[in-house]
Design a protein around this motif. Structure first.
Motif, PDB file in Angstrom:
ATOM      1  N   ARG A 399       0.831  -1.197   0.000  1.00  0.00           N
ATOM      2  CA  ARG A 399       0.000   0.000   0.000  1.00  0.00           C
ATOM      3  C   ARG A 399       0.872   1.256   0.000  1.00  0.00           C
ATOM      4  N   GLN A 400       0.379   2.308  -0.627  1.00  0.00           N
ATOM      5  CA  GLN A 400       1.154   3.533  -0.725  1.00  0.00           C
ATOM      6  C   GLN A 400       1.442   4.118   0.651  1.00  0.00           C
ATOM      7  N   SER A 401       0.495   3.977   1.582  1.00  0.00           N
ATOM      8  CA  SER A 401       0.716   4.499   2.932  1.00  0.00           C
ATOM      9  C   SER A 401       1.898   3.796   3.588  1.00  0.00           C
ATOM     10  N   THR A 402       2.058   2.484   3.341  1.00  0.00           N
ATOM     11  CA  THR A 402       3.183   1.750   3.907  1.00  0.00           C
ATOM     12  C   THR A 402       4.486   2.161   3.228  1.00  0.00           C
ATOM     13  N   VAL A 403       4.436   2.361   1.901  1.00  0.00           N
ATOM     14  CA  VAL A 403       5.622   2.828   1.175  1.00  0.00           C
ATOM     15  C   VAL A 403       6.075   4.181   1.717  1.00  0.00           C
ATOM     16  N   ASP A 404       5.140   5.094   1.907  1.00  0.00           N
ATOM     17  CA  ASP A 404       5.473   6.428   2.415  1.00  0.00           C
ATOM     18  C   ASP A 404       6.039   6.347   3.826  1.00  0.00           C
ATOM     19  N   PHE A 405       5.419   5.478   4.644  1.00  0.00           N
ATOM     20  CA  PHE A 405       5.904   5.347   6.012  1.00  0.00           C
ATOM     21  C   PHE A 405       7.319   4.788   6.041  1.00  0.00           C
ATOM     22  N   GLU A 406       7.588   3.774   5.211  1.00  0.00           N
ATOM     23  CA  GLU A 406       8.922   3.188   5.165  1.00  0.00           C
ATOM     24  C   GLU A 406       9.967   4.232   4.764  1.00  0.00           C
ATOM     25  N   GLN A 407       9.653   5.031   3.742  1.00  0.00           N
ATOM     26  CA  GLN A 407      10.598   6.053   3.298  1.00  0.00           C
ATOM     27  C   GLN A 407      10.861   7.073   4.403  1.00  0.00           C
ATOM     28  N   GLY A 408       9.793   7.492   5.088  1.00  0.00           N
ATOM     29  CA  GLY A 408       9.969   8.451   6.169  1.00  0.00           C
ATOM     30  C   GLY A 408      10.751   7.867   7.321  1.00  0.00           C
ATOM     31  N   LEU A 409      10.505   6.593   7.655  1.00  0.00           N
ATOM     32  CA  LEU A 409      11.208   5.942   8.754  1.00  0.00           C
ATOM     33  C   LEU A 409      12.695   5.826   8.462  1.00  0.00           C
ATOM     34  N   ASN A 410      13.057   5.371   7.264  1.00  0.00           N
ATOM     35  CA  ASN A 410      14.473   5.227   6.927  1.00  0.00           C
ATOM     36  C   ASN A 410      15.168   6.575   6.791  1.00  0.00           C
ATOM     37  N   THR A 411      14.444   7.590   6.337  1.00  0.00           N
ATOM     38  CA  THR A 411      15.014   8.936   6.296  1.00  0.00           C
ATOM     39  C   THR A 411      15.297   9.442   7.704  1.00  0.00           C
ATOM     40  N   ASP A 412      14.376   9.187   8.627  1.00  0.00           N
ATOM     41  CA  ASP A 412      14.589   9.584  10.014  1.00  0.00           C
ATOM     42  C   ASP A 412      15.805   8.879  10.603  1.00  0.00           C
ATOM     43  N   ILE A 413      15.964   7.591  10.322  1.00  0.00           N
ATOM     44  CA  ILE A 413      17.119   6.848  10.833  1.00  0.00           C
ATOM     45  C   ILE A 413      18.419   7.471  10.327  1.00  0.00           C
ATOM     46  N   ALA A 414      18.451   7.807   9.030  1.00  0.00           N
ATOM     47  CA  ALA A 414      19.654   8.408   8.448  1.00  0.00           C
ATOM     48  C   ALA A 414      19.948   9.784   9.034  1.00  0.00           C
ATOM     49  N   ASN A 415      18.896  10.524   9.416  1.00  0.00           N
ATOM     50  CA  ASN A 415      19.080  11.873   9.959  1.00  0.00           C
ATOM     51  C   ASN A 415      19.398  11.868  11.453  1.00  0.00           C
ATOM     52  N   ILE A 416      18.832  10.923  12.183  1.00  0.00           N
ATOM     53  CA  ILE A 416      19.000  10.895  13.644  1.00  0.00           C
ATOM     54  C   ILE A 416      20.341  10.281  14.048  1.00  0.00           C
ATOM     55  N   TYR A 417      20.774   9.243  13.326  1.00  0.00           N
ATOM     56  CA  TYR A 417      21.954   8.495  13.745  1.00  0.00           C
ATOM     57  C   TYR A 417      23.141   8.755  12.829  1.00  0.00           C
ATOM     58  N   GLN A 418      24.318   8.433  13.334  1.00  0.00           N
ATOM     59  CA  GLN A 418      25.553   8.692  12.619  1.00  0.00           C
ATOM     60  C   GLN A 418      26.506   7.508  12.807  1.00  0.00           C
ATOM     61  N   SER A 419      27.687   7.623  12.211  1.00  0.00           N
ATOM     62  CA  SER A 419      28.723   6.616  12.432  1.00  0.00           C
ATOM     63  C   SER A 419      29.331   6.805  13.822  1.00  0.00           C
ATOM     64  N   ALA A 420      29.833   5.724  14.391  1.00  0.00           N
ATOM     65  CA  ALA A 420      30.397   5.776  15.740  1.00  0.00           C
ATOM     66  C   ALA A 420      31.572   4.823  15.827  1.00  0.00           C
ATOM     67  N   VAL A 421      32.461   5.112  16.756  1.00  0.00           N
ATOM     68  CA  VAL A 421      33.625   4.276  17.026  1.00  0.00           C
ATOM     69  C   VAL A 421      33.524   3.751  18.456  1.00  0.00           C
ATOM     70  N   ASN A 422      33.624   2.454  18.598  1.00  0.00           N
ATOM     71  CA  ASN A 422      33.596   1.812  19.908  1.00  0.00           C
ATOM     72  C   ASN A 422      34.967   1.229  20.205  1.00  0.00           C
ATOM     73  N   ILE A 423      35.446   1.440  21.418  1.00  0.00           N
ATOM     74  CA  ILE A 423      36.789   1.017  21.812  1.00  0.00           C
ATOM     75  C   ILE A 423      36.683   0.041  22.981  1.00  0.00           C
ATOM     76  N   ARG A 424      37.411  -1.075  22.865  1.00  0.00           N
ATOM     77  CA  ARG A 424      37.466  -2.067  23.930  1.00  0.00           C
ATOM     78  C   ARG A 424      38.936  -2.362  24.232  1.00  0.00           C
ATOM     79  N   LEU A 425      39.338  -2.189  25.494  1.00  0.00           N
ATOM     80  CA  LEU A 425      40.743  -2.300  25.870  1.00  0.00           C
ATOM     81  C   LEU A 425      40.857  -2.998  27.217  1.00  0.00           C
ATOM     82  N   GLY A 426      41.805  -3.917  27.324  1.00  0.00           N
ATOM     83  CA  GLY A 426      41.980  -4.614  28.595  1.00  0.00           C
ATOM     84  C   GLY A 426      43.229  -5.457  28.615  1.00  0.00           C
TER      85      GLY A 426
END
Length: 525
Positions: A399-426
Motif C-alpha cells: 500500500r502507498q501508505s506503507t511505502v510512504d511510512f517506510e521512506q519516512g522511517l528510513n530517512t529519520d534513521i539516516a538523519n537521527i543516527y551517525q557513524s560511531a567508534v567503539n573502543i574495547r581495551l583490557g
C-alpha cells in the motif's frame, strides 16, 4: 467508531478554532505520528537491534571485550573468527550469567521525586564447542571448526516515573487526529480515544476534535507510567579458521541471530486536584512483541608480526532480519458531565505485521601484545554507521501508505543516527594458574550532532558511554574456570508521547546502572 460523549459547546471559545488553524501547519508531523503508532516500528528500534555487546565468555568480559587479535577464546567467533585458528586443543565452554539493570527515573519539570526500579535476568550467555585439528597441508598448522551460541544483546529493563506536570497524553491524540474523519482515525490510538470520548466533536464536524483538558491547559495532572522491556539476541554461529605457518590466521563465521523483544507500557494520568471540568483520568496501555531471526557473515584475519605482537581485522556483513510484530493497545477514560459518565473502555484489534530489517556493516581492528608468560594487553576498535540501518516494510504490504511510512522511517534513521567508534581495551596478568583481568569499554554516541543540537532537552544523547570490567580465573591443563563482571552507567531521555510546541512536552530523565556477572566453565580435550 462510536462518537464521544456530548459537552457544553459554549465552553469552547473562538480561540480554539484559531489554534486549530495554526496546528494545520504541523499536519505532516501529526500524520507521521499516526503512522508511527499504526506501524510499531520507530527509529529507536534500528538502534536497539543494531547495538551489540561483546560478552561471550567471562574471560572476554573481564578484559573489556577486546580479545580479537589474540583468539583462543570462543567469544571471538562473534568478533574476529580468525581467532578460532589459535586453538591447539579442542574445547567446550559454557557461561551462565546474571544481569541487573537499576533505573532511576525523573519526570522533568514536575512536582515529583525520582523513582527507582530494578530488573533482574538470568541467561545462558555462551555455549561453545571448538574442534581443533592439524591441517592436511604442512603449511596449515591448524584447521579448526567451531559451533555454538553467544548472547550479543540484552534488552531487560524496567523503569517507572511519577509526578505532576502540565500537558496530557490526550494532546497527542488530538494533534494526531487533525484533518481526519472519524472513520480514518487510527485503531490503535486516536480511534480508541474517540470511542471512549477523550476526543469529541462540538457542533458541525470540522475535522478538529475537542478535548476536556483544553478547559484548563495549565492544570497539573498526576502522571505515572511503568515501562517493562524483556528479551535479547542470541546468535548461533558456525566458524572455520586456519593457521598458515604460524604467521597468518584467517577465518570466517556464519551467524544466525535469534531476536526476541517485548515492551509493555502502562500509562495513567489523573486530575487529582479537580482542576479540569468533566475530566477525571486516563489510562493507555501498549503491548508490543517482536520476534524473528537473521543471518550474517564475518570474515577475519590475525597477523602475527612477532611472538609478542599480533594485529587483526574483521568485517561483519549486515544482518538481515525477518521480524514479526504483535501489537495491541487499550484505553480507559473516566469523565463526568450532565449527559453521561465514565469510565469507558476500548481495546484495539490484535495486529501482526511481518517485515525485514538490515543492520549496518561493521569493521573491527584489533591488536595484542603478549608479555612473555606474565600476561597480555589487547584492544579493539569497532566502526559502524548506525544511520545505515534500514527497514523494508513493503514486501508483504504494498500500500502507498506503507511505502510512504517506510521512506519516512528510513530517512529519520539516516538523519537521527551517525557513524560511531567503539573502543574495547583490557589485559590479563598470569600468576601461575591464577589469572587477574581488567578492562574498559568506550561506546561512541550513535546520535548525529544536528539531532543532538536540535534536541537539547534529550539528556545525554551526545555523550560517550563507558563501562569497566574486572575478572579472575583459574587455568589448569584440562579445565578452566573464569569469573567476569562489568559495570556501566547510562543516561538517556524517554518521551511518553510526542507533540509539537503548541503543547507542553513531557520528558523523563533516566539514569541506568547496569551490572553483568558472568561465570565460564571450560574443558579441554
Amino acid at each position: 467508531m462510536i462518537g464521544g460523549h456530548i459537552r457544553m459547546a459554549d465552553l469552547f471559545s473562538y480561540s480554539h478554532k484559531l489554534r486549530y488553524m495554526k496546528r494545520l501547519l504541523f499536519m505532516a508531523l501529526a500524520c507521521l505520528g499516526v503512522s508511527y503508532f499504526a506501524q510499531a516500528q520507530v527509529p529507536a528500534d534500528a538502534l536497539r537491534f543494531s547495538s551489540y555487546d561483546v560478552l561471550g565468555t567471562a574471560r572476554t568480559l573481564g578484559i573489556g571485550g577486546g580479545i580479537g587479535a589474540l583468539g583462543a577464546d570462543f567469544s571471538v567467533i562473534g568478533t574476529n573468527p580468525a581467532g578460532i585458528a589459535t586453538f591447539r586443543r579442542s574445547e567446550f565452554s559454557i557461561s551462565p550469567s546474571f544481569y541487573i539493570n537499576n533505573t532511576e527515573s525523573d519526570l522533568d519539570q514536575a512536582n515529583s521525586a525520582p523513582t527507582s526500579e530494578s530488573k533482574l535476568a538470568f541467561n545462558l550467555n555462551n555455549l561453545g564447542l571448538v574442534f581443533a585439528r592439524q591441517g592436511r597441508n604442512p603449511n596449515w598448522r591448524t584447521a579448526n571448526l567451531a559451533i555454538g551460541i553467544n548472547r550479543i544483546a540484552t534488552f531487560q529493563q524496567t523503569f517507572r516515573y511519577v509526578g505532576e506536570s502540565t500537558g496530557s497524553y490526550i494532546d497527542f491524540f488530538q494533534e494526531a487526529s487533525i484533518d481526519l474523519e472519524p472513520s480514518q482515525l487510527n485503531d490503535f490510538n486516536t480511534g480508541l480515544a474517540f470511542d471512549v470520548g477523550a476526543l469529541f466533536e462540538v457542533g458541525e464536524p470540522d475535522l478538529f476534535y475537542e478535548t476536556d483538558v483544553e478547559l484548563n491547559e495549565n492544570a497539573l495532572l498526576r502522571k505515572e507510567q511503568t515501562v517493562t522491556r524483556r528479551g535479547g539476541i542470541n546468535e548461533i554461529s558456525l566458524a572455520y579458521a586456519g593457521n598458515f605457518k604460524e604467521r597468518l590466521m584467517i577465518g570466517f563465521a556464519i551467524g544466525f541471530p535469534i531476536l526476541s523483544y517485548s515492551e509493555e507500557k502502562n500509562y495513567s494520568e489523573e486530575d487529582v486536584a479537580d482542576e479540569v471540568d468533566f475530566y477525571r483520568s486516563l489510562q493507555f496501555n501498549e503491548d508490543l512483541t517482536t520476534t524473528g531471526s537473521g543471518a550474517n557473515l564475518k570474515l577475519g584475519f590475525i597477523w602475527r608480526i612477532s611472538q609478542a605482537i599480533r594485529l587483526g581485522g574483521a568485517i561483519h556483513t549486515p544482518t538481515t532480519y525477518t521480524l514479526t510484530d504483535d501489537y495491541e493497545t487499550s484505553i480507559v477514560y473516566d469523565f463526568v458531565d450532565g449527559n453521561s459518565e465514565g469510565p469507558l473502555e476500548a481495546t484495539s484489534p490484535e495486529s501482526q505485521f511481518e517485515y525485514t530489517f538490515k543492520t549496518p556493516w561493521r569493521f573491527v581492528g584489533s591488536a595484542g601484545i603478549i608479555v612473555g608468560r606474565s600476561g597480555f594487553i589487547s584492544g579493539e576498535v569497532e566502526y559502524l554507521n548506525y544511520g545505515g540501518a534500514n527497514f523494508d516494510l513493503t514486501e508483504n504490504d504494498g500500500r502507498q501508505s506503507t511505502v510512504d511510512f517506510e521512506q519516512g522511517l528510513n530517512t529519520d534513521i539516516a538523519n537521527i543516527y551517525q557513524s560511531a567508534v567503539n573502543i574495547r581495551l583490557g589485559g590479563e596478568i598470569a600468576l601461575d594458574i591464577l589469572r587477574l583481568r581488567a578492562g574498559i569499554q568506550v561506546t561512541g554516541t550513535p546520535y548525529a550532532a544536528s539531532y543532538v543540537n536540535d534536541n537539547p532537552n534529550l539528556n545525554g544523547l551526545g555523550d560517550t558511554q563507558q563501562s569497566i570490567s574486572l575478572g579472575i580465573g583459574v587455568r589448569e591443563k584440562n579445565f578452566f574456570v573464569d569469573l567476569g563482571a562489568r559495570f556501566a552507567q547510562f543516561d538517556n531521555t524517554f518521551e511518553p508521547y510526542v507533540v509539537t510546541d503548541f503543547y507542553p512536552q513531557n520528558t523523563v530523565s533516566n539514569s541506568s546502572r547496569r551490572s553483568h556477572l558472568l561465570l565460564t566453565f571450560g574443558y579441554k580435550f
